[in-house]
Enzyme design. Structure first.
Site, PDB file in Angstrom:
ATOM      1  N   LYS A   1       0.835  -1.197   0.071  1.00  0.00           N
ATOM      2  CA  LYS A   1       0.031  -0.173   0.022  1.00  0.00           C
ATOM      3  C   LYS A   1       0.771   1.325  -0.080  1.00  0.00           C
ATOM      4  O   LYS A   1       0.681   2.184  -0.745  1.00  0.00           O
ATOM      5  CB  LYS A   1      -0.803  -0.124   1.137  1.00  0.00           C
ATOM      6  CG  LYS A   1      -1.684   1.289   1.504  1.00  0.00           C
ATOM      7  CD  LYS A   1      -2.860   1.574   0.393  1.00  0.00           C
ATOM      8  CE  LYS A   1      -3.570   2.739   0.811  1.00  0.00           C
ATOM      9  NZ  LYS A   1      -4.214   3.457  -0.222  1.00  0.00           N
TER      10      LYS A   1
ATOM     11  N   LYS B   1       1.217  11.352   5.857  1.00  0.00           N
ATOM     12  CA  LYS B   1       1.631  10.328   6.770  1.00  0.00           C
ATOM     13  C   LYS B   1       2.023   9.082   5.856  1.00  0.00           C
ATOM     14  O   LYS B   1       2.852   8.548   6.175  1.00  0.00           O
ATOM     15  CB  LYS B   1       0.296  10.069   7.522  1.00  0.00           C
ATOM     16  CG  LYS B   1       0.394   8.924   8.322  1.00  0.00           C
ATOM     17  CD  LYS B   1      -0.411   7.572   7.891  1.00  0.00           C
ATOM     18  CE  LYS B   1      -2.104   7.760   7.388  1.00  0.00           C
ATOM     19  NZ  LYS B   1      -2.562   6.729   6.835  1.00  0.00           N
TER      20      LYS B   1
HETATM   21  P1  NAD Z   1     -11.242   9.493   8.386  1.00  0.00           P
HETATM   22  O1  NAD Z   1     -10.367  10.923   9.141  1.00  0.00           O
HETATM   23  O2  NAD Z   1     -12.370  10.182   7.624  1.00  0.00           O
HETATM   24  O3  NAD Z   1     -11.709   8.760   9.412  1.00  0.00           O
HETATM   25  C1  NAD Z   1     -11.176   8.139  10.405  1.00  0.00           C
HETATM   26  C2  NAD Z   1     -12.094   7.915  11.447  1.00  0.00           C
HETATM   27  O4  NAD Z   1     -11.253   7.259  12.730  1.00  0.00           O
HETATM   28  C3  NAD Z   1     -12.689   9.136  12.061  1.00  0.00           C
HETATM   29  O5  NAD Z   1     -14.304   8.977  12.050  1.00  0.00           O
HETATM   30  C4  NAD Z   1     -12.021   9.207  13.478  1.00  0.00           C
HETATM   31  O6  NAD Z   1     -13.279   9.974  14.267  1.00  0.00           O
HETATM   32  C5  NAD Z   1     -12.025   7.981  14.081  1.00  0.00           C
HETATM   33  N1  NAD Z   1     -11.148   7.833  14.804  1.00  0.00           N
HETATM   34  C6  NAD Z   1      -9.971   8.652  15.095  1.00  0.00           C
HETATM   35  N2  NAD Z   1      -9.319   8.232  16.337  1.00  0.00           N
HETATM   36  C7  NAD Z   1     -10.074   7.236  16.836  1.00  0.00           C
HETATM   37  C8  NAD Z   1      -9.867   6.411  18.089  1.00  0.00           C
HETATM   38  N3  NAD Z   1      -8.941   6.659  18.732  1.00  0.00           N
HETATM   39  N4  NAD Z   1     -10.980   5.356  18.303  1.00  0.00           N
HETATM   40  C9  NAD Z   1     -12.031   5.327  17.220  1.00  0.00           C
HETATM   41  N5  NAD Z   1     -12.043   6.037  16.120  1.00  0.00           N
HETATM   42  C10 NAD Z   1     -11.053   7.114  15.875  1.00  0.00           C
HETATM   43  O7  NAD Z   1     -10.058   8.943   7.612  1.00  0.00           O
HETATM   44  P2  NAD Z   1     -10.128   8.027   6.198  1.00  0.00           P
HETATM   45  O8  NAD Z   1     -10.077   8.830   5.011  1.00  0.00           O
HETATM   46  O9  NAD Z   1     -11.663   7.361   6.345  1.00  0.00           O
HETATM   47  O10 NAD Z   1      -9.082   6.990   6.404  1.00  0.00           O
HETATM   48  C11 NAD Z   1      -9.075   6.039   7.040  1.00  0.00           C
HETATM   49  C12 NAD Z   1      -7.761   5.235   6.694  1.00  0.00           C
HETATM   50  O11 NAD Z   1      -7.758   4.657   5.610  1.00  0.00           O
HETATM   51  C13 NAD Z   1      -6.382   6.064   6.850  1.00  0.00           C
HETATM   52  O12 NAD Z   1      -5.401   5.135   7.437  1.00  0.00           O
HETATM   53  C14 NAD Z   1      -6.285   6.323   5.428  1.00  0.00           C
HETATM   54  O13 NAD Z   1      -4.921   6.431   5.055  1.00  0.00           O
HETATM   55  C15 NAD Z   1      -6.882   5.254   4.587  1.00  0.00           C
HETATM   56  N6  NAD Z   1      -7.244   5.441   3.175  1.00  0.00           N
HETATM   57  C16 NAD Z   1      -7.979   6.479   3.072  1.00  0.00           C
HETATM   58  C17 NAD Z   1      -8.534   6.732   1.858  1.00  0.00           C
HETATM   59  C18 NAD Z   1      -9.128   7.748   1.450  1.00  0.00           C
HETATM   60  O14 NAD Z   1      -9.183   8.130   0.264  1.00  0.00           O
HETATM   61  N7  NAD Z   1      -9.713   8.637   2.472  1.00  0.00           N
HETATM   62  C19 NAD Z   1      -8.084   5.445   0.696  1.00  0.00           C
HETATM   63  C20 NAD Z   1      -7.523   4.363   0.944  1.00  0.00           C
HETATM   64  C21 NAD Z   1      -7.040   4.318   2.258  1.00  0.00           C
END
Ligand code: NAD
Length: 299
Positions: free
Chosen positions: A172, A241
Site C-alpha cells: 500500500k 503520513k
Molecule cells: P477519516 O479521518 O475520515 O476517518 C477516520 C475515523 O477514525 C474518524 O471517524 C475518526 O473519528 C476515527 N477515529 C480517530 N481516532 C479514533 C480512535 N482513537 N478510536 C476510534 N475512532 C477513531 O479517515 P479516512 O479517509 O476514512 O481514512 C481511514 C484510513 O484509510 C487511513 O489510514 C487512510 O490512510 C486510509 N485510506 C484512506 C483513503 C481515502 O481516500 N480517504 C483511501 C485509502 C486508504
C-alpha cells in the site's frame, strides 16, 4: 457468510461506506468511533455503538479497523480499553494505512491473547469504498485469509501479499507514494505548459493519450484541479503520513528514495500551508502559487 456479527472501529470517509456495505450484505454491526458525527449515518440503520474498542471486542468475533494513524491503531488494539481486553474477538483486520512496523507490533501483541491479525489496507478512495471496487492488499496466515476472504470481498478485489504481518502495508505504501508523486510532478508539467500558453484541457487531452498519462492526469486533474475544486476526498494529512511512512520504510530497508523524499517535502509544505484537512490535490495549488499560474481550462 451472511449474518455474521462484526465489529467496526473508525467510521470516517472510508470506514463509513465500508461498514454500510457490510450492513447491505446482511451482517450485524457493533461500532466504535471517537466522533459521534461519524456514527450518525450508521446509527440510523440500527447498528449498536459501544463506548470503547474493548466493548466491541467483548461481542464481535471479527473486528475491522479503518483508522488514521499507526499510533491510533496501536492504542485501539493494545491500549487500556483496547481490543486485546475483549473476550470474544478472535480476528482483527486493519483496513487503515499505517505501515508495516505497527502491523508487526500489533500482530505480536494480539498473538499473546490468541487473537489473529490481518493487515488489509485498501486503495480506490471514497468512491471505491462506496461501490465495493477497492483493491485490498492482504497479509496474514493462509488459513486466516481463507476465513476472512468472503468478508473482505465485500470491499473489492483482493491481493494476497504473503503471511508476514505488514506485507500488505508495504504494498500500500509503495502504491500511495506513486499516487502522490503523480499529482506533484503532473502539477509541475501542467503549470509549465499553461504558463507557456497552452490551454490546460488541451494539454491534459494530449497527456492522456500519450506516454505521460497517470492516475493524476486521468482522474484528479479533470475532476478536482482543472475545476479549481481541490475536492478529491483524500486529505493532505493522510497522504503526508503515507509518504512519510514509505520513505522511512525505504530508508530502514536501505532503499534510496530521491524522488520519494522530494514528494515528502512537497506534502510537508502543502500540509504547513493549507493544513492537514486540505485535499491532497492542493499540492497542485502550491505549484500554481509558486509558478504564478492557475491550471484551469479557458474553454
Ligand atoms: P477519516 O479521518 O475520515 O476517518 C477516520 C475515523 O477514525 C474518524 O471517524 C475518526 O473519528 C476515527 N477515529 C480517530 N481516532 C479514533 C480512535 N482513537 N478510536 C476510534 N475512532 C477513531 O479517515 P479516512 O479517509 O476514512 O481514512 C481511514 C484510513 O484509510 C487511513 O489510514 C487512510 O490512510 C486510509 N485510506 C484512506 C483513503 C481515502 O481516500 N480517504 C483511501 C485509502 C486508504
Amino acid at each position: 457468510m451472511a449474518g455474521q456479527t462484526i465489529g467496526f472501529i473508525g467510521l470516517g470517509r472510508m470506514g463509513g461506506p465500508m461498514a454500510g456495505r457490510l450492513l447491505d450484505a446482511g451482517h450485524t454491526l457493533h461500532l466504535y468511533d471517537t466522533s459521534k458525527k461519524a456514527l450518525e449515518p450508521l446509527l440510523a440503520r440500527g447498528v449498536t455503538s459501544h463506548s470503547s474498542p474493548a466493548g466491541v471486542a467483548a461481542v464481535a468475533p471479527l473486528v475491522l479497523l479503518s483508522l488514521p494513524t499507526p499510533d491510533i491503531v496501536q492504542a485501539v488494539a493494545l491500549g487500556e480499553q483496547g481490543l486485546a481486553q475483549g473476550k470474544v474477538v478472535k480476528t482483527v483486520i486493519d483496513l487503515s494505512t499505517t505501515g508495516p512496523r505497527v502491523a508487526a507490533i500489533v500482530a505480536a501483541g494480539l498473538a499473546e491473547k490468541k487473537i489473529g491479525w490481518v493487515d488489509a489496507p485498501v486503495s480506490g478512495g471514497v468512491p471505491g469504498a462506496r461501490a465495493g471496487t477497492l483493491s485490498v492488499m492482504v497479509s496474514c496466515p493462509k488459513a486466516t485469509y481463507t476465513a476472512v476472504e468472503p468478508i473482505l470481498k465485500t470491499f473489492g478485489k483482493l491481493f494476497f501479499c504473503g503471511e508476514k504481518p505488514g506485507l500488505g502495508q508495504s504494498a500500500k505504501l509503495a502504491n500511495n507514494l506513486l499516487g502522490a508523486a503523480a499529482i506533484a510532478v503532473s502539477a509541475e508539467a501542467m503549470a509549465m505548459a499553461v504558463k507557456a500558453g497552452l490551454d490546460a484541457q488541451v494539454m491534459l487531452d494530449i497527456i492522456n493519450v500519450s506516454s505521460g498519462r497517470n492516475s493524476a492526469t486521468l482522474d484528479k486533474f479533470p475532476k478536482s484541479i482543472l475545476t479549481g475544486k481541490f475536492d478529491w476526498g483524500f486529505s493532505t494529512g493522510l497522504s503526508y503520513k503515507d509518504v512519510r511512512l514509505c520513505v522511512d520504510e525505504a530508508e530502514a530497508l536501505g532503499v534510496p528514495m530521491v524522488i520519494g523524499a522530494a514528494v515528502r517535502q512537497i506534502l510537508a509544505i502543502t500540509h504547513a500551508k493549507y493544513g492537514p484537512d486540505s485535499d491532497f490535490t492542493e499540492m497542485a495549488r502550491l505549484v500554481e502559487e509558486w509558478a504564478g499560474v492557475e491550471i484551469r481550462s479557458k474553454g
